[in-house]
Write a protein that holds these residues in place. Sequence first.
Motif, short mmCIF file in Angstrom:
data_model
loop_
_atom_site.label_atom_id
_atom_site.label_comp_id
_atom_site.label_asym_id
_atom_site.label_seq_id
_atom_site.Cartn_x
_atom_site.Cartn_y
_atom_site.Cartn_z
N ARG A 130 -2.67 -1.90 4.23
CA ARG A 130 -3.34 -2.00 2.41
C ARG A 130 -3.18 0.40 2.66
O ARG A 130 -2.74 0.86 2.06
CB ARG A 130 -4.30 -2.24 1.61
N TRP A 131 -4.26 -0.13 3.78
CA TRP A 131 -4.30 1.57 3.91
C TRP A 131 -3.09 2.19 5.21
O TRP A 131 -2.93 3.20 4.31
CB TRP A 131 -4.77 1.36 5.45
N GLU A 132 -1.82 1.74 5.98
CA GLU A 132 -0.92 2.35 5.88
C GLU A 132 0.01 2.60 4.62
O GLU A 132 0.41 3.78 4.54
CB GLU A 132 0.13 0.97 6.70
N GLU A 133 -0.07 1.74 3.79
CA GLU A 133 0.76 1.62 2.11
C GLU A 133 0.28 2.83 1.85
O GLU A 133 1.07 3.97 1.04
CB GLU A 133 1.12 0.78 1.61
N ARG A 134 -0.82 3.12 1.57
CA ARG A 134 -1.74 4.18 0.05
C ARG A 134 -1.63 5.53 0.82
O ARG A 134 -2.17 6.25 -0.01
CB ARG A 134 -3.11 3.30 -0.97
N SER A 135 -2.58 5.32 2.34
CA SER A 135 -2.48 6.77 2.48
C SER A 135 -2.01 7.03 3.49
O SER A 135 -1.49 8.02 3.89
CB SER A 135 -3.97 6.51 3.50
N HIS A 193 6.01 -5.09 5.37
CA HIS A 193 4.57 -5.50 5.25
C HIS A 193 4.27 -6.37 3.43
O HIS A 193 3.71 -6.71 3.83
CB HIS A 193 4.09 -3.70 4.46
N PRO A 216 1.62 7.64 2.91
CA PRO A 216 2.79 9.09 2.12
C PRO A 216 2.27 10.19 2.76
O PRO A 216 2.86 11.26 2.01
CB PRO A 216 1.33 8.91 0.78
N ARG A 234 9.22 5.02 -1.27
CA ARG A 234 9.02 4.72 0.12
C ARG A 234 10.34 5.79 0.77
O ARG A 234 11.51 5.77 0.04
CB ARG A 234 9.41 3.74 0.43
N SER A 244 7.80 -1.16 5.41
CA SER A 244 7.28 -1.76 4.69
C SER A 244 7.90 -2.62 3.33
O SER A 244 6.60 -3.37 2.79
CB SER A 244 7.68 -0.52 2.94
N ASP A 289 -6.30 -5.32 5.23
CA ASP A 289 -6.81 -4.28 4.76
C ASP A 289 -5.73 -2.89 5.85
O ASP A 289 -5.99 -1.64 5.47
CB ASP A 289 -7.85 -4.06 5.35
#
Length: 151
Positions: A95-100, A14, A103, A3, A11, A92
């Motif tokens: 997860r959306w913030e971290e994965r999509s 999170h 980045p 990150r 994060s 959810d």
Amino acid sequence: MRRHPALEPFSRDHNDALILARKLIEGRAEAVPELERLWIADLQPHFAAEERLLLPFLSRDEADRLLAEHAALAQAIAASANPQDMGRLLHDHVRWEERSLFPAVEARLTDRQAAELLEAADAYERSRWADSPRRAELVQRRWSRRRRGLP
Ligand SMILES: [Fe+2]
Ligand SMILES: [Fe+2]
């Protein structure tokens, strides 16, 4: 992927949010009182900081989704919604913030924007220390490494 330091404070929040989401989904007895406490101490300041600091770097669709999900969580908590549903919403969203989202933001920040965001994110991080001496210690160690140019 590692990150960007400008997003690390979010994060770190999170990680705690995902632990809480899991407890809610599993129906653990302590989960709802913990959510009520963390909503004031952690989640509200986190949402406010994301909206203040990250919104300028989001597309229209991303901004709409972020705001809608924050509002949905606030409403669910105010209405004492089903704990499993709140856990899933929280899980959810994170997860959306971290994965999509994160980045995508990292990829589009200019060096100057990243430096400005880092400064603001550090100030946000510092504001969280009163609640968490453990986190204060961890972050100060990281900052000291950063100052020395270490990873
Ligand atoms: Fe968020
Ligand atoms: Fe977040």
